[in-house]
Design an enzyme around this catalytic site. Structure first.
Site, PDB file in Angstrom:
ATOM      1  N   ASP A 119       0.960  -1.339   0.051  1.00 30.31           N
ATOM      2  CA  ASP A 119       0.026   0.059  -0.038  1.00 30.31           C
ATOM      3  C   ASP A 119       1.067   1.336  -0.014  1.00 30.31           C
ATOM      4  O   ASP A 119       2.030   1.191   0.732  1.00 30.31           O
ATOM      5  CB  ASP A 119      -0.872   0.056   1.208  1.00 30.31           C
ATOM      6  CG  ASP A 119      -2.242   0.839   0.948  1.00 30.31           C
ATOM      7  OD1 ASP A 119      -3.132   0.145   1.141  1.00 30.31           O
ATOM      8  OD2 ASP A 119      -1.996   2.210   0.784  1.00 30.31           O
ATOM      9  N   THR A 176     -11.908   2.868  -6.758  1.00 33.17           N
ATOM     10  CA  THR A 176     -12.459   3.322  -8.344  1.00 33.17           C
ATOM     11  C   THR A 176     -13.355   4.352  -8.174  1.00 33.17           C
ATOM     12  O   THR A 176     -14.501   4.031  -7.953  1.00 33.17           O
ATOM     13  CB  THR A 176     -12.795   1.965  -9.103  1.00 33.17           C
ATOM     14  OG1 THR A 176     -13.625   1.135  -8.214  1.00 33.17           O
ATOM     15  CG2 THR A 176     -11.586   1.252  -9.585  1.00 33.17           C
ATOM     16  N   CYS A 207     -19.459   2.126  -3.010  1.00 37.68           N
ATOM     17  CA  CYS A 207     -19.865   1.282  -4.079  1.00 37.68           C
ATOM     18  C   CYS A 207     -21.259   1.491  -4.704  1.00 37.68           C
ATOM     19  O   CYS A 207     -21.381   2.033  -6.158  1.00 37.68           O
ATOM     20  CB  CYS A 207     -20.027   0.011  -3.517  1.00 37.68           C
ATOM     21  SG  CYS A 207     -18.450  -0.886  -2.999  1.00 37.68           S
TER      22      CYS A 207
HETATM   23  N1  NAD Z   1     -15.603  -1.226   0.419  1.00 40.86           N
HETATM   24  C1  NAD Z   1     -16.550  -2.169  -0.315  1.00 40.86           C
HETATM   25  O1  NAD Z   1     -17.606  -2.376   0.338  1.00 40.86           O
HETATM   26  C2  NAD Z   1     -16.213  -2.821  -1.786  1.00 40.86           C
HETATM   27  C3  NAD Z   1     -16.935  -3.935  -1.714  1.00 40.86           C
HETATM   28  C4  NAD Z   1     -16.814  -4.422  -3.176  1.00 40.86           C
HETATM   29  C5  NAD Z   1     -15.880  -3.896  -4.056  1.00 40.86           C
HETATM   30  N2  NAD Z   1     -15.308  -2.560  -3.692  1.00 40.86           N
HETATM   31  C6  NAD Z   1     -14.383  -2.366  -4.457  1.00 40.86           C
HETATM   32  O2  NAD Z   1     -12.891  -2.448  -4.399  1.00 40.86           O
HETATM   33  C7  NAD Z   1     -11.980  -1.386  -4.681  1.00 40.86           C
HETATM   34  C8  NAD Z   1     -11.337  -1.048  -3.354  1.00 40.86           C
HETATM   35  O3  NAD Z   1     -12.362  -0.549  -2.382  1.00 40.86           O
HETATM   36  P1  NAD Z   1     -11.873  -0.334  -0.961  1.00 40.86           P
HETATM   37  O4  NAD Z   1     -13.173  -0.063  -0.295  1.00 40.86           O
HETATM   38  O5  NAD Z   1     -11.089  -1.538  -0.553  1.00 40.86           O
HETATM   39  O6  NAD Z   1     -10.999   0.865  -0.938  1.00 40.86           O
HETATM   40  P2  NAD Z   1     -10.149   1.631   0.270  1.00 40.86           P
HETATM   41  O7  NAD Z   1     -10.262   3.060  -0.164  1.00 40.86           O
HETATM   42  O8  NAD Z   1     -10.514   0.982   1.503  1.00 40.86           O
HETATM   43  O9  NAD Z   1      -8.548   0.929   0.063  1.00 40.86           O
HETATM   44  C9  NAD Z   1      -7.971   1.029  -1.037  1.00 40.86           C
HETATM   45  C10 NAD Z   1      -6.508   1.084  -0.608  1.00 40.86           C
HETATM   46  O10 NAD Z   1      -5.695   1.197  -1.772  1.00 40.86           O
HETATM   47  C11 NAD Z   1      -4.374   2.041  -1.568  1.00 40.86           C
HETATM   48  N3  NAD Z   1      -3.937   2.586  -2.801  1.00 40.86           N
HETATM   49  C12 NAD Z   1      -4.436   3.605  -3.317  1.00 40.86           C
HETATM   50  N4  NAD Z   1      -3.894   3.648  -4.457  1.00 40.86           N
HETATM   51  C13 NAD Z   1      -2.931   2.799  -4.468  1.00 40.86           C
HETATM   52  C14 NAD Z   1      -1.713   2.507  -5.259  1.00 40.86           C
HETATM   53  N5  NAD Z   1      -1.624   3.023  -6.340  1.00 40.86           N
HETATM   54  N6  NAD Z   1      -0.958   1.418  -5.018  1.00 40.86           N
HETATM   55  C15 NAD Z   1      -1.006   0.701  -3.865  1.00 40.86           C
HETATM   56  N7  NAD Z   1      -2.108   1.072  -2.952  1.00 40.86           N
HETATM   57  C16 NAD Z   1      -2.961   2.038  -3.434  1.00 40.86           C
HETATM   58  C17 NAD Z   1      -4.975   3.077  -0.451  1.00 40.86           C
HETATM   59  O11 NAD Z   1      -4.084   3.779   0.078  1.00 40.86           O
HETATM   60  C18 NAD Z   1      -6.152   2.170   0.351  1.00 40.86           C
HETATM   61  O12 NAD Z   1      -5.521   1.626   1.409  1.00 40.86           O
HETATM   62  C19 NAD Z   1     -13.058  -0.489  -5.432  1.00 40.86           C
HETATM   63  O13 NAD Z   1     -12.957  -0.564  -6.738  1.00 40.86           O
HETATM   64  C20 NAD Z   1     -14.470  -0.607  -4.530  1.00 40.86           C
HETATM   65  O14 NAD Z   1     -15.343  -0.293  -5.619  1.00 40.86           O
HETATM   66  C21 NAD Z   1     -15.398  -2.177  -2.345  1.00 40.86           C
END
Ligand code: NAD
Length: 444
Positions: A48, A110, A285
């Site tokens: 991360d 995203t 989402c």
């Molecule tokens: N949160 C949910 O309920 C959920 C459920 C299903 C799908 N999603 C999808 O999953 C994806 C991630 O969501 P999330 O909720 O885990 O996001 P989040 O913001 O909780 O976590 C993302 C992590 O990625 C890190 N990050 C950002 N850019 C980066 C890079 N270039 N290199 C390495 N690390 C990087 C950030 O520091 C953060 O810790 C999204 O596309 C979201 O739509 C989320």
């Protein structure tokens, strides 16, 4: 391109000999639970760019509250597990630590920009990171929610350009959408059936087997990456549209002075009536993903009507709730200008600290537009994060005073045991956005 027999055999051999060494890129709500799960069976390095996140994870703490400290600590290792080929989870922000991986799983955000257009920057940046350490035979699996085509048309070109390697000859790809539900301790990652896919039929099998080895609920191997991408984005779009429909019903029935919740209860006695409830649609989402699908449709000459109407309707609900509460107060002759409102909850959903894209903020701003004074109490939200993101103050305790109105915006478990009348002036109003209080003046 279909792999020749030689290449398939070579690939299988690579994976049998090397075993899976998994790098998870992005350790948020999605990446951490997945990395923890993989680490019970494989060497896993979580990468991360947020150094604070790496430090908290190394100490065994997870501020998203998705993985309990003891569970996290049970897989934590204090050195890179790829070197010794030992199972376990190691968190790092050093790109060198993911160099030896042969499977990369990308779980970065995203979001949309201020015009609600998909912002693929984190996907481009994380693809560049992976490309710098990519080796022959590696597989890059994307999990982030996207519109159909992002993996092959947006991410793969970055991987090819930066690594100098050729897709489906030197390296391969997969897409496996995440379906977790933050704060939900029942439907955890291993208990949710997972859709998988690969850039060739053979890679699809390998990707599917990797997930099948840890997902207790099983997997569904989709025929192509685009099918898997589309499947995820329509799950959330469907939910958004269904909620928009009941939100529209709530607006109609409020005009007719009919209790929407009673209507839904009665209609719900039919076996095929879908049990959706009116409410605020926020978060990372459901309120965002439909814009991804809409963008792709528009690029291809189709202007989506239902999808965008659903978004508009749901985005209007914060202001609508504020105006409904004000109406209730006026009916009771409560002075609006300078009136005091206690708002319970600011996270985007109950029992979860996530404040991203929370529509409780629209309710607060809507009430403030009427010159009401709003005090927000939320035992789950991080006050610093709320101050930073929204410039709003969150109390960690309910102030010792009586309010003109109380609005239950988020149904945190802590609120269920409160006696709201203790905080309410005589003749005050209780408004229930979630439709769960036995005793209230009005509800959505
Ligand atoms: N949160 C949910 O309920 C959920 C459920 C299903 C799908 N999603 C999808 O999953 C994806 C991630 O969501 P999330 O909720 O885990 O996001 P989040 O913001 O909780 O976590 C993302 C992590 O990625 C890190 N990050 C950002 N850019 C980066 C890079 N270039 N290199 C390495 N690390 C990087 C950030 O520091 C953060 O810790 C999204 O596309 C979201 O739509 C989320």
């Amino acid at each position: 391109m279909v792999l020749g027999e030689f290449k398939v055999n070579k690939l299988n051999r690579i994976f049998v000999e090397k075993h899976y060494k998994i790098a998870v890129i992005g350790l948020g709500y999605v990446g951490l639970p997945l990395a923890r799960l993989f680490a019970t069976k494989y060497p896993v390095v979580g990468f991360d760019i947020n150094q604070n996140r790496i430090e908290e994870l190394r100490s065994g703490a997870d501020s998203t509250l998705e993985v309990e400290s003891e569970v996290l600590k049970s897989v934590l290792v204090d050195r890179n597990p790829f070197k010794q080929n030992e199972n376990g989870f190691f968190a790092s922000s050093d790109i060198q630590d993911i160099k030896e991986a042969n499977v990369y799983v990308v779980t970065v955000p995203t979001p949309v920009d201020k015009h609600n257009r998909p912002d693929l920057t984190p996907l481009y940046k994380s693809s560049e990171t992976v490309a710098k350490v990519l080796s022959k035979g590696d597989i890059v699996i994307y999990e982030s929610t996207v519109y159909p085509g992002v993996t092959e048309e947006e991410c793969i070109p970055v991987l090819e350009r930066v690594s100098g390697m050729k897709f489906n000859e030197d390296f391969f790809a997969g897409y496996s959408p995440e379906r977790i539900n933050p704060g939900d301790k029942e439907h955890t990652v291993e208990k949710i059936l997972k859709v998988t896919s690969g850039s060739t039929p053979e890679i699809g099998e390998i990707v599917n087997n990797i997930y099948k080895s840890v997902i207790v609920a099983g997997t569904h191997l989709a025929p192509t990456i685009k099918v898997a991408e589309a499947a995820k984005v329509i799950e959330n779009s469907q939910r958004d549209i269904n909620i928009a429909f009941v939100n529209e019903l709530a607006k109609i029935f409020n005009l007719l002075e009919i209790d929407t919740h009673e209507v839904l209860k009665a209609a719900g006695t039919k076996w095929n009536f879908l049990p959706f409830k009116p409410g605020l649609v926020g978060g990372h989402c459901i309120g965002v993903d439909p814009y991804y699908l809409a963008q792709k449709a528009q690029e291809n000459g189709y202007h989506p009507e239902i999808i965008l109407a659903g978004r508009r309707l749901n985005d209007s609900m914060g202001q609508y709730v504020a105006s409904q509460l004000v109406k209730c107060m006026i009916k009771k002759d409560i002075s609006i200008n300078g009136g005091e409102v206690l708002n319970l909850g600011i996270t985007f959903k109950e029992n979860c600290p996530d404040v991203r894209n929370t529509k409780a903020v629209d309710v607060i701003h809507g009430l403030e537009d009427y010159s009401l004074k709003v005090t927000t109490f939320d035992p789950w939200a991080n006050p610093e994060e709320v101050a930073h993101e929204y410039g709003l103050t969150v109390a960690n305790e309910i102030p010792d005073q009586k309010f003109d109105a109380i609005i239950l915006t988020v149904a945190h478990q802590e609120f269920m045991s409160l006696n709201l009348n203790d905080y309410l002036k005589e003749n005050g109003v209780i408004y229930d956005v979630k439709g769960i209080l036995e005793d209230c003046d009005s509800r959505l």
